[in-house]
Each structure stands twice: as C-alpha cells, then as structure tokens.
Write a protein that holds these residues in place. Structure first.
Motif, short mmCIF file in Angstrom:
data_model
loop_
_atom_site.label_atom_id
_atom_site.label_comp_id
_atom_site.label_asym_id
_atom_site.label_seq_id
_atom_site.Cartn_x
_atom_site.Cartn_y
_atom_site.Cartn_z
N GLY A 10 0.79 -1.22 0.00
CA GLY A 10 0.00 0.00 0.00
C GLY A 10 0.82 1.27 0.00
N ALA A 11 0.24 2.33 -0.55
CA ALA A 11 0.89 3.64 -0.61
C ALA A 11 1.18 4.18 0.78
N GLY A 12 0.42 3.74 1.79
CA GLY A 12 0.62 4.18 3.17
C GLY A 12 1.67 3.39 3.92
N GLY A 13 2.38 2.50 3.23
CA GLY A 13 3.42 1.68 3.86
C GLY A 13 2.82 0.50 4.62
N ILE A 14 3.59 -0.02 5.55
CA ILE A 14 3.16 -1.15 6.37
C ILE A 14 2.91 -0.63 7.77
#
Length: 154
Positions: A10-14
């Motif tokens: 995801g674009a929001g990272g992990i």
C-alpha cells in the motif's frame, strides 16, 4: 515454506494499526481464505483453497457502518463497496486474506487481498500484489498463509 517474494504494498506503507482508508498494508500473519479469478481472462489456479470464477455481481463491502463490513457481497449492494469485476487486471486472480474477518471490527480495514500488481509499479490501496507467475506458484505449492513484517524486520 519460508520464501520471500517481491511484492507491491500500500501507498501508506506497512502499519501495525491499520485503519480504513489509510492505504496501508497491515502487519501480521494472514491465512488465505478463498481465490477468485476472471474466467474470461485467465485459467483457474491449481490450489487447495476454494476457487470461484468472478461475476459482474461480485463485490466486497468496505463501509464500516454497515453490517456487511469486510465481507463478500452481491451487487447491487446498498452500502459502499468495491467491485471485484474490474476493467483493469488487478483482480484477474485475487486471494481473500483472513484480515479483520473473525469478526470484522468496523474501521480496522477491509478488502485486504493478495492480487496482481498495478501497472507502472504503482502502490496498492493496502493490499499485497504479486506477479501472476509467482502467485500461481505459491498457490500450487499449497501456501496457506502470508506474513507481512513490520518495517525493519525484513
């Protein structure tokens, strides 16, 4: 099996504490629940999981205020949802992950799938994307779960 596979996240990272709409991929070990595929585009995968061809009426509820939150739904559906029958190829082969589903907690994140990568190496909306040959190989080998490690533990 303890194999590391290149994946798009995801674009929001992990994140350890995922919330609906943050575009993050959650950490944890997630069982593989079911496989859907576009029978008009790809062959059915060989695997031990339940396998269903997708139809235009297949959806997934992502509305935290609805009782169907983070569950498969038939379309049309009255609550906010995602269509599983897509024009792009992301869900030509898609695996439902056991994330926030026993039972679903509203706002904790929904529709976290293992699917094919977006074009041009774009990030996902929180799912895990793996190239089709590798995904088919993992399913054929009997993969039963996937682990997403927090940053710094890779």
């Amino acid at each position: 099996m303890n194999e590391r596979i290149p994946a798009t996240i995801g674009a929001g990272g992990i994140k350890t504490h995922k919330i609906e709409g943050d575009h993050a991929t959650p950490t944890g070990i997630f069982p593989l629940r079911q496989v859907f595929y576009r029978a008009d585009r790809v062959a059915s995968p060989v695997c031990h999981l339940p396998v269903e061809p997708l139809s235009r009426q297949d959806g997934w509820c992502d509305d935290p205020t609805h009782s169907d939150y983070n569950r498969y739904v038939m379309l049309p559906h009255p609550a906010r949802h995602e269509r599983l029958w897509r024009d792009d190829h992301l869900y030509d082969l898609v695996v439902v992950l056991g994330y926030n589903d026993a039972p679903p907690v509203p706002g904790r994140g929904s529709a976290i799938f293992l699917h094919l990568p977006p074009p041009h190496c774009r990030p996902t909306e929180g799912c895990i994307a793996i190239a089709e040959p590798e995904l088919r190989k993992l399913l054929r080998m009997g993969m039963r779960e996937i682990e997403v490690l927090p940053p710094g533990q890779r």
